[in-house]
Design a protein around this motif. Structure first.
Motif, PDB file in Angstrom:
ATOM      1  N   VAL A  49      26.701  12.758 -60.250  1.00  0.00           N
ATOM      2  CA  VAL A  49      26.060  13.091 -58.964  1.00  0.00           C
ATOM      3  C   VAL A  49      24.613  13.540 -59.221  1.00  0.00           C
ATOM      4  O   VAL A  49      23.684  13.137 -58.514  1.00  0.00           O
ATOM      5  CB  VAL A  49      26.869  14.162 -58.195  1.00  0.00           C
ATOM      6  N   ASP A  50      24.398  14.354 -60.261  1.00  0.00           N
ATOM      7  CA  ASP A  50      23.035  14.796 -60.615  1.00  0.00           C
ATOM      8  C   ASP A  50      22.143  13.608 -60.996  1.00  0.00           C
ATOM      9  O   ASP A  50      20.960  13.573 -60.662  1.00  0.00           O
ATOM     10  CB  ASP A  50      23.072  15.800 -61.777  1.00  0.00           C
ATOM     11  N   LEU A  51      22.741  12.635 -61.699  1.00  0.00           N
ATOM     12  CA  LEU A  51      21.992  11.440 -62.097  1.00  0.00           C
ATOM     13  C   LEU A  51      21.519  10.676 -60.851  1.00  0.00           C
ATOM     14  O   LEU A  51      20.376  10.234 -60.780  1.00  0.00           O
ATOM     15  CB  LEU A  51      22.880  10.526 -62.968  1.00  0.00           C
ATOM     16  N   LEU A  52      22.390  10.570 -59.853  1.00  0.00           N
ATOM     17  CA  LEU A  52      22.012   9.874 -58.613  1.00  0.00           C
ATOM     18  C   LEU A  52      20.930  10.655 -57.865  1.00  0.00           C
ATOM     19  O   LEU A  52      19.965  10.072 -57.371  1.00  0.00           O
ATOM     20  CB  LEU A  52      23.226   9.673 -57.703  1.00  0.00           C
ATOM     21  N   ILE A  53      21.100  11.977 -57.780  1.00  0.00           N
ATOM     22  CA  ILE A  53      20.150  12.791 -57.026  1.00  0.00           C
ATOM     23  C   ILE A  53      18.767  12.776 -57.684  1.00  0.00           C
ATOM     24  O   ILE A  53      17.743  12.911 -57.011  1.00  0.00           O
ATOM     25  CB  ILE A  53      20.681  14.231 -56.845  1.00  0.00           C
ATOM     26  N   SER A  54      18.730  12.565 -58.993  1.00  0.00           N
ATOM     27  CA  SER A  54      17.435  12.505 -59.687  1.00  0.00           C
ATOM     28  C   SER A  54      16.675  11.217 -59.356  1.00  0.00           C
ATOM     29  O   SER A  54      15.507  11.060 -59.670  1.00  0.00           O
ATOM     30  CB  SER A  54      17.629  12.608 -61.206  1.00  0.00           C
ATOM     31  N   GLU A  79      20.247   0.169 -57.622  1.00  0.00           N
ATOM     32  CA  GLU A  79      20.070   1.509 -58.192  1.00  0.00           C
ATOM     33  C   GLU A  79      21.410   2.168 -58.513  1.00  0.00           C
ATOM     34  O   GLU A  79      21.552   2.826 -59.543  1.00  0.00           O
ATOM     35  CB  GLU A  79      19.276   2.413 -57.235  1.00  0.00           C
ATOM     36  N   LEU A  80      22.392   1.991 -57.629  1.00  0.00           N
ATOM     37  CA  LEU A  80      23.704   2.588 -57.888  1.00  0.00           C
ATOM     38  C   LEU A  80      24.361   1.921 -59.097  1.00  0.00           C
ATOM     39  O   LEU A  80      24.874   2.603 -59.986  1.00  0.00           O
ATOM     40  CB  LEU A  80      24.613   2.473 -56.660  1.00  0.00           C
ATOM     41  N   TRP A  81      24.314   0.586 -59.132  1.00  0.00           N
ATOM     42  CA  TRP A  81      24.912  -0.118 -60.275  1.00  0.00           C
ATOM     43  C   TRP A  81      24.211   0.250 -61.586  1.00  0.00           C
ATOM     44  O   TRP A  81      24.858   0.408 -62.622  1.00  0.00           O
ATOM     45  CB  TRP A  81      24.887  -1.634 -60.052  1.00  0.00           C
ATOM     46  N   LYS A  82      22.908   0.392 -61.514  1.00  0.00           N
ATOM     47  CA  LYS A  82      22.146   0.775 -62.716  1.00  0.00           C
ATOM     48  C   LYS A  82      22.617   2.135 -63.227  1.00  0.00           C
ATOM     49  O   LYS A  82      22.816   2.331 -64.427  1.00  0.00           O
ATOM     50  CB  LYS A  82      20.651   0.814 -62.372  1.00  0.00           C
ATOM     51  N   PHE A 140      28.050   4.728 -67.988  1.00  0.00           N
ATOM     52  CA  PHE A 140      29.167   4.160 -68.757  1.00  0.00           C
ATOM     53  C   PHE A 140      28.752   3.859 -70.190  1.00  0.00           C
ATOM     54  O   PHE A 140      29.480   4.154 -71.138  1.00  0.00           O
ATOM     55  CB  PHE A 140      29.669   2.885 -68.061  1.00  0.00           C
ATOM     56  N   MET A 141      27.571   3.288 -70.365  1.00  0.00           N
ATOM     57  CA  MET A 141      27.118   2.921 -71.712  1.00  0.00           C
ATOM     58  C   MET A 141      26.737   4.140 -72.549  1.00  0.00           C
ATOM     59  O   MET A 141      26.745   4.069 -73.773  1.00  0.00           O
ATOM     60  CB  MET A 141      25.936   1.951 -71.625  1.00  0.00           C
ATOM     61  N   TYR A 142      26.443   5.242 -71.876  1.00  0.00           N
ATOM     62  CA  TYR A 142      26.036   6.451 -72.595  1.00  0.00           C
ATOM     63  C   TYR A 142      27.247   7.191 -73.160  1.00  0.00           C
ATOM     64  O   TYR A 142      27.288   7.507 -74.346  1.00  0.00           O
ATOM     65  CB  TYR A 142      25.226   7.350 -71.650  1.00  0.00           C
ATOM     66  N   THR A 143      28.226   7.453 -72.325  1.00  0.00           N
ATOM     67  CA  THR A 143      29.390   8.219 -72.811  1.00  0.00           C
ATOM     68  C   THR A 143      30.709   7.684 -72.257  1.00  0.00           C
ATOM     69  O   THR A 143      31.728   8.358 -72.323  1.00  0.00           O
ATOM     70  CB  THR A 143      29.298   9.702 -72.373  1.00  0.00           C
ATOM     71  N   GLY A 144      30.687   6.500 -71.666  1.00  0.00           N
ATOM     72  CA  GLY A 144      31.833   6.055 -70.872  1.00  0.00           C
ATOM     73  C   GLY A 144      33.067   5.624 -71.649  1.00  0.00           C
ATOM     74  O   GLY A 144      32.977   5.118 -72.758  1.00  0.00           O
ATOM     75  N   LYS A 145      34.192   5.835 -71.002  1.00  0.00           N
ATOM     76  CA  LYS A 145      35.460   5.291 -71.472  1.00  0.00           C
ATOM     77  C   LYS A 145      36.025   4.318 -70.443  1.00  0.00           C
ATOM     78  O   LYS A 145      36.446   3.230 -70.765  1.00  0.00           O
ATOM     79  CB  LYS A 145      36.452   6.429 -71.733  1.00  0.00           C
ATOM     80  N   MET A 149      28.536  -9.977 -57.467  1.00  0.00           N
ATOM     81  CA  MET A 149      27.265 -10.674 -57.711  1.00  0.00           C
ATOM     82  C   MET A 149      26.232  -9.792 -58.403  1.00  0.00           C
ATOM     83  O   MET A 149      25.486 -10.265 -59.249  1.00  0.00           O
ATOM     84  CB  MET A 149      26.688 -11.181 -56.390  1.00  0.00           C
ATOM     85  N   LYS A 150      26.186  -8.519 -58.020  1.00  0.00           N
ATOM     86  CA  LYS A 150      25.167  -7.646 -58.616  1.00  0.00           C
ATOM     87  C   LYS A 150      25.412  -7.459 -60.105  1.00  0.00           C
ATOM     88  O   LYS A 150      24.491  -7.351 -60.895  1.00  0.00           O
ATOM     89  CB  LYS A 150      25.116  -6.312 -57.893  1.00  0.00           C
ATOM     90  N   LEU A 151      26.682  -7.435 -60.458  1.00  0.00           N
ATOM     91  CA  LEU A 151      27.051  -7.242 -61.866  1.00  0.00           C
ATOM     92  C   LEU A 151      26.650  -8.456 -62.709  1.00  0.00           C
ATOM     93  O   LEU A 151      26.239  -8.311 -63.860  1.00  0.00           O
ATOM     94  CB  LEU A 151      28.565  -7.022 -61.951  1.00  0.00           C
ATOM     95  N   PHE A 152      26.771  -9.647 -62.111  1.00  0.00           N
ATOM     96  CA  PHE A 152      26.504 -10.877 -62.868  1.00  0.00           C
ATOM     97  C   PHE A 152      25.222 -11.575 -62.423  1.00  0.00           C
ATOM     98  O   PHE A 152      25.061 -12.767 -62.626  1.00  0.00           O
ATOM     99  CB  PHE A 152      27.709 -11.829 -62.754  1.00  0.00           C
ATOM    100  N   GLY A 153      24.323 -10.815 -61.796  1.00  0.00           N
ATOM    101  CA  GLY A 153      23.070 -11.413 -61.325  1.00  0.00           C
ATOM    102  C   GLY A 153      22.010 -11.540 -62.398  1.00  0.00           C
ATOM    103  O   GLY A 153      20.907 -12.002 -62.135  1.00  0.00           O
TER     104      GLY A 153
END
Length: 230
Positions: free
Chosen positions: A33-38, A64-67, A73-78, A88-92
């Protein structure tokens, strides 16, 4: 002294209790949530907090949300579970680094603790007729994105297992990002077609909350009934 240590321990415990009581969202969701608010996109209309849930008034399905999801996820995700439709946004072409990352994680035929799942709507299902007002646009886009996904994943059998197709009516959108659920509910018009979801409102709540557990159960049921994409 023991007395001082006990006083300090009780004081810290009390601080933690107060922090928990007045916490706007569950601790597991705070970082995201903090990441989005930033990000200015989500700060313009700040989220409303209620019952440990963050209600964002705009920004769903945006780049922006997908980013933010993929960055997190890539930073600490499981976990990254996506109950999508066309995806489409994922595979654009904007998130090649995600697939490079998954490719790297899937070396030696194991995912190293990563649980990635992505659901597409089955283009051969009856639901395709009700999934979008503009049939002439929707079906070709769905097929084209599936083709792109197949090209992107290639012959990596481990990653192929991360994709399935469902045939049911999608009445809610569930994205699991680790211990957060990113959730939205489509609105249907008088003919039963879902309205566009891009830039609409969405919620974030904990995966361990009762609602979060219900979302995980629903996603798992749909996943278990879905057929392989590859």
């Amino acid at each position: 002294s023991v007395y001082t240590r006990e006083l300090l321990s009780n004081f810290i415990k009390r601080i933690d209790e107060i922090r928990e009581k007045y916490r706007k969202v569950d601790a597991q969701c705070e970082d995201f949530v903090d990441l989005l608010i930033s990000n200015n996109t989500f700060r313009i209309e700040s989220p409303i907090y209620r019952n440990k849930t963050a209600y964002f008034l705009t920004g769903f399905e945006t780049f922006e949300l997908w980013k933010a999801i993929i960055q997190s996820f890539m930073y600490t995700g499981k976990y990254l579970w996506i109950y999508g439709r066309k995806n489409m946004k994922l595979f654009g072409g904007n998130f090649k680094e995600l697939f490079d990352y998954l490719e790297e994680k899937s070396l030696n035929n194991q995912m190293f603790g990563i649980d990635f799942r992505c659901l597409f709507l089955n283009p051969n299902s009856d639901e395709v007729k009700h999934a979008h007002k503009q049939q002439d646009i929707f079906l070709p886009e769905l097929k084209a994105t599936i083709k792109r996904a197949k090209y992107q994943i290639g012959d990596n059998q481990l990653l192929q297992k991360c994709f399935r197709m469902y045939s049911n009516r999608r009445e809610e959108i569930i994205i699991r990002l680790d211990n957060c659920i990113i959730y939205a509910k489509p609105h249907f018009d008088e003919n039963g077609y879902p309205q566009l979801m891009t830039d609409t409102k969405f919620e974030i709540f904990s995966a361990s909350s009762p609602r979060g557990q219900e979302c995980i159960r629903k996603f798992s049921n749909i996943w278990n009934e879905a057929i392989n994409l590859f």
